[in-house]
Motif scaffolding. Structure first.
Motif, PDB file in Angstrom:
ATOM      1  N   SER A  27       0.901  -1.142   0.063  1.00 28.20           N
ATOM      2  CA  SER A  27      -0.090  -0.098  -0.018  1.00 28.20           C
ATOM      3  C   SER A  27       0.902   1.215   0.134  1.00 28.20           C
ATOM      4  O   SER A  27       1.979   1.180   0.611  1.00 28.20           O
ATOM      5  CB  SER A  27      -0.970   0.075   1.332  1.00 28.20           C
ATOM      6  N   THR A  28       0.444   2.341  -0.661  1.00 24.04           N
ATOM      7  CA  THR A  28       1.153   3.494  -0.645  1.00 24.04           C
ATOM      8  C   THR A  28       0.989   4.281   0.770  1.00 24.04           C
ATOM      9  O   THR A  28       1.785   5.166   0.956  1.00 24.04           O
ATOM     10  CB  THR A  28       0.679   4.580  -1.899  1.00 24.04           C
ATOM     11  N   THR A  29       0.340   3.811   1.536  1.00 25.90           N
ATOM     12  CA  THR A  29      -0.099   4.579   2.866  1.00 25.90           C
ATOM     13  C   THR A  29      -0.252   3.538   3.766  1.00 25.90           C
ATOM     14  O   THR A  29      -0.184   2.203   3.554  1.00 25.90           O
ATOM     15  CB  THR A  29      -1.326   5.396   2.775  1.00 25.90           C
ATOM     16  N   GLU A  30      -0.125   4.122   5.104  1.00 27.13           N
ATOM     17  CA  GLU A  30      -0.244   3.221   6.041  1.00 27.13           C
ATOM     18  C   GLU A  30      -1.731   2.361   5.958  1.00 27.13           C
ATOM     19  O   GLU A  30      -2.708   3.014   5.501  1.00 27.13           O
ATOM     20  CB  GLU A  30      -0.579   4.071   7.516  1.00 27.13           C
ATOM     21  N   ALA A  31      -1.579   1.202   6.393  1.00 29.42           N
ATOM     22  CA  ALA A  31      -2.787   0.233   6.569  1.00 29.42           C
ATOM     23  C   ALA A  31      -4.052   0.944   7.038  1.00 29.42           C
ATOM     24  O   ALA A  31      -3.958   1.192   8.297  1.00 29.42           O
ATOM     25  CB  ALA A  31      -2.666  -0.927   6.736  1.00 29.42           C
ATOM     26  N   ARG A  32      -5.010   1.345   6.301  1.00 29.10           N
ATOM     27  CA  ARG A  32      -6.289   1.899   7.238  1.00 29.10           C
ATOM     28  C   ARG A  32      -7.616   1.370   6.395  1.00 29.10           C
ATOM     29  O   ARG A  32      -7.528   1.091   5.191  1.00 29.10           O
ATOM     30  CB  ARG A  32      -6.201   3.328   7.222  1.00 29.10           C
ATOM     31  N   ASP A  33      -8.559   1.303   7.103  1.00 32.92           N
ATOM     32  CA  ASP A  33      -9.682   0.883   6.405  1.00 32.92           C
ATOM     33  C   ASP A  33     -10.297   1.800   5.566  1.00 32.92           C
ATOM     34  O   ASP A  33     -10.533   2.854   5.989  1.00 32.92           O
ATOM     35  CB  ASP A  33     -10.770   0.425   7.889  1.00 32.92           C
ATOM     36  N   PRO A  34     -10.906   1.067   4.432  1.00 29.87           N
ATOM     37  CA  PRO A  34     -11.343   2.318   3.377  1.00 29.87           C
ATOM     38  C   PRO A  34     -12.617   2.891   3.903  1.00 29.87           C
ATOM     39  O   PRO A  34     -13.083   3.820   3.378  1.00 29.87           O
ATOM     40  CB  PRO A  34     -11.373   1.471   2.193  1.00 29.87           C
ATOM     41  N   GLY A  35     -13.339   2.006   4.618  1.00 32.29           N
ATOM     42  CA  GLY A  35     -14.541   2.545   5.011  1.00 32.29           C
ATOM     43  C   GLY A  35     -15.556   2.588   3.969  1.00 32.29           C
ATOM     44  O   GLY A  35     -15.510   1.766   3.142  1.00 32.29           O
ATOM     45  N   ASP A  36     -16.196   3.762   3.953  1.00 32.55           N
ATOM     46  CA  ASP A  36     -17.405   3.932   2.942  1.00 32.55           C
ATOM     47  C   ASP A  36     -16.770   4.671   1.851  1.00 32.55           C
ATOM     48  O   ASP A  36     -17.417   5.486   1.008  1.00 32.55           O
ATOM     49  CB  ASP A  36     -18.858   4.382   3.102  1.00 32.55           C
TER      50      ASP A  36
END
Ligand code: ADP
Length: 659
Positions: free
Chosen positions: A198-207
């Motif tokens: 991932s280009t960013t820290e792993a985070r929940d894409p949510g909606d």
């Protein structure tokens, strides 16, 4: 002087004719709210449609960005693969040792790009060389930091293979342009959705909107996923939505206030309608005519009573200037003078009498009261006149005056008859005496006459003539009496109470002038008497008038107001009815009824002294009697008694019982 504007006066038929307010008008206050709600609904629909279109745009942009990034990443991996193939093809012909392999520029360049390691395997899959040898180079990113690794395997012609391991994360970071990285989180995921890089820290894409695109065949079981960093603001969270919400709240408050206002106005209007209906009903039921005029005398308003009084409709009269159509044609000048006086504000305060003419031509006697007409600000804008129709009262007054005159005339005639009767009675004796003496003288002269001294024929003739004249005088007196007392009493059963009331009513004005109070105490169920009601009424009038005169002669005393008490009753033996007239005047002062009833006895300056004498003879003609005594409280007490006609009484009682 400029004419003042006409004041807002009620039309002749105001509120009662107004139609009731329709329900639609009553709910008019809600109309702005409805319109505003429609507007708000339109804004919301627009916001929603806008959001949909933005979402659509975002999705389209996401898909196209994903496609372009996919091409870029695939191209980059294919490029790396091509480079590795070229290196693999040149490796064996060059006969590189393991050291030389590590130092080969292609290897170093690859490691500088994003390779993590490069392994040279022989045909038996044994490692010929591995770069880097030992610990990972500090200038190269560690796999632990960059997540999972991937590799590119290229076969060698001798049967071995070159395996380049690389960090997909670095590969992504190097390949994703900055502007794309700002818009999206770019990730590599497998078919289970696990993030490989991932280009960013792993985070929940949510909606957040995202788009996933396969990297096959370049990378198996790998997907490129773009997650938009910015979400399209939901329509209900937008600034316009906050504005609309505020607007709706404000509108609700305004509508509430408007509704209260409308209710207040409705209540006031209902009160006004009720009041106008009352006023209209009152004006219509008034018998007093009302007329409003401006300062120039132009008629502004007349009520129904005024219109009826003069015979013109309000429409005919409103707006008219003097001369008015109801002014008598023969008194236009006089009416105009009065009008000018009124307009100058000099109308008598207590009202004035005038004569108008009804449309049909008959005369109208009116009493008019003029008062200034002022508007709400207190400005004098005209004159309000109230008009009383006095015609009928005047007519009654005329009739009453004529009746009184006639009565007085009759009284005088009756009195004359009595005088004549008295004179005849009184003169009868002297005339008889004259006749007797005359006859005696003639007889004596004739008896004493001698042939030689006969009675003087001239004297005899004169004496005869004297006797004739005396007899003639007697006949004349008798005839006059007969002529004046020709009216026979017209006897009929009559109610004594009614007779008394009738007589007293005729004297009320006179008594009021003399400041005398009169009370009537009439016995109920008094039996009828057979009498001439007119004559009995004359007796009552005479007794009450005498009492009034006696009271008027003594000075007024507030502690002892002048008072006459007239009462009727039936005597205890039931045979007579009695009328008592009592006053609190000077009383009889020792005089008896015979003294008072003596002809020509009067203590009044202009009295004739025949009233009581006539009363007594009238009562005696009815088999009644007149009596007078001192009243116990002071004053005179006259009583007249009439017999009850039993036959009539019994008949009347029987009729009553039958009813
Ligand atoms: P007149 O009224 O012309 O005097 P009347 O025969 O009616 O003649 O009255 C005769 C007199 O009787 C009156 O002048 C008055 O002195 C006296 N008299 C009559 N009624 C009363 C009375 N109620 N109180 C006192 N005196 C009275």
């Amino acid at each position: 002087m400029s004419a003042p504007t006409a004041p807002a006066l009620p039309s002749p038929r105001p509120a009662l004719a107004l139609p009731p307010r329709p329900a639609l008008r009553r709910g008019l206050w809600a109309l702005p709210l409805l319109i505003s709600l429609v507007f708000v609904a339109a804004v919301l629909a627009w916001l929603r449609a806008n959001e949909q279109s933005e979402l659509e745009d975002q999705r389209t942009e996401l898909a196209s960005d994903a496609l372009s990034l996919q091409a870029q990443v695939s191209g980059r991996i294919e490029n790396e693969t091509a480079r590795l193939i070229r290196f693999a093809a040149s490796l064996e012909p060059r006969g590189l040792s393991a050291e030389a392999f590590a130092a080969a520029p292609e290897v170093q360049q690859g490691l500088h790009r994003f390779w993590v390691s490069l392994t040279w395997l022989d045909a038996s899959n044994r490692i010929v060389a591995h770069v880097p040898e030992l610990a990972p180079r500090p200038d190269l990113p560690s796999l632990a930091a960059t997540g999972l690794s991937a590799h590119i395997r290229v076969p060698l012609a001798s049967g071995g293979a070159l395996v380049a391991r690389y960090s997909p994360t670095d590969m992504l970071r190097q390949n994703v342009p900055w502007w794309l990285a700002r818009k999206y989180d770019v990730r590599l995921v497998d078919s289970f959705g696990d993030v490989m890089a991932s280009t960013t820290e792993a985070r929940d894409p949510g909606d957040h909107p995202s788009h996933r695109i396969s990297l096959e065949p370049t990378l198996t079981d790998s997907y490129l996923e773009l997650v938009a960093r910015d979400r399209v603001t939901r329509w209900y969270r937008s600034f316009p939505m906050a504005m609309v919400a505020g607007f709706v709240l404000l509108l609700g408050a305004i509508t509430w206030m408007l509704r209260r206002q409308v209710h207040d106005v409705s209540r006031a209007e209902a009160a006004w309608r009720t009041e106008a209906a009352w006023r209209s009903a009152m004006e219509d039921s008034l018998t007093v005519g009302l007329r409003a005029r401006d300062l120039d005398g132009r008629v502004l308003y007349v009520n129904r009573a005024f219109a009826d009084m003069v015979g013109y409709s309000p429409e005919d009269l409103n707006g008219l200037h003097p001369p008015m159509p109801y002014w008598p044609p023969d008194a236009i000048d006089e009416s105009m003078q009065r009008h000018r006086r009124n307009m100058a504000g000099d109308a008598p305060r207590g009202g004035y009498e005038a004569r108008w003419r009804h449309r049909e031509g008959r005369a109208l006697d009116i009493i008019l009261f003029e008062a200034p007409l002022v508007d709400a600000s207190g400005r004098h804008i005209g004159w309000m006149g109230s008009v009383l129709d006095n015609t009928e009262r005047k007519r009654l007054e005329d009739r009453e005056r004529r009746q009184t005159d006639t009565m007085a005339h009759h009284a005088r005639l009756t009195m004359l008859g009595e005088i004549a009767s008295t004179l005849a009675h009184e003169l009868n004796q002297p005339l008889s005496a004259i006749s007797s003496y005359n006859a005696g003288v003639i007889n004596s002269l004739q008896r004493d006459a001698r042939p030689e001294t006969p009675a003087d024929p001239a004297v005899l003739r004169a004496l005869q003539r004297l006797g004739e004249q005396a007899a003639h005088a007697g006949r004349i007196v008798q005839r006059i009496r007969q002529f004046l007392t020709r009216r026979e009493p017209q006897l009929e059963a009559c109610s004594l109470n009614a007779v008394v009331e009738g007589g007293v009513d005729l004297l009320r004005r006179e008594l009021a002038r003399q400041h005398v109070q009169l009370t009537l105490a009439l016995a109920p169920k008094l039996p009828p008497v057979v009498a001439d009601a007119v004559l009995i009424e004359q007796v009552v009038i005479n007794l009450v008038r005498n009492a009034g005169d006696a009271l008027a002669e003594q000075p007024q005393d507030a502690a002892r107001p002048r008072h006459i008490d007239v009462s009727t009753l039936r005597t205890p033996d039931q045979r007579f009815v009695r009328i008592d007239v009592r006053d609190n005047g000077p009383g009889l002062q020792g005089r008896r009824i015979e003294d008072l009833c003596a002809p020509f006895y009067s203590t009044k300056r202009d009295g004739m002294g025949m009233g009581l004498a006539i009363c007594r003879s009238i009562l005696e003609a009815h088999h009644g009697a007149l009596d007078a005594v001192e009243s116990p409280g002071g004053g005179a007490w006259f009583s007249m008694t009439l017999p009850v006609d039993l036959a009539v009484t019994v008949g009347a009682l029987e009729t009553e019982a039958a009813l």
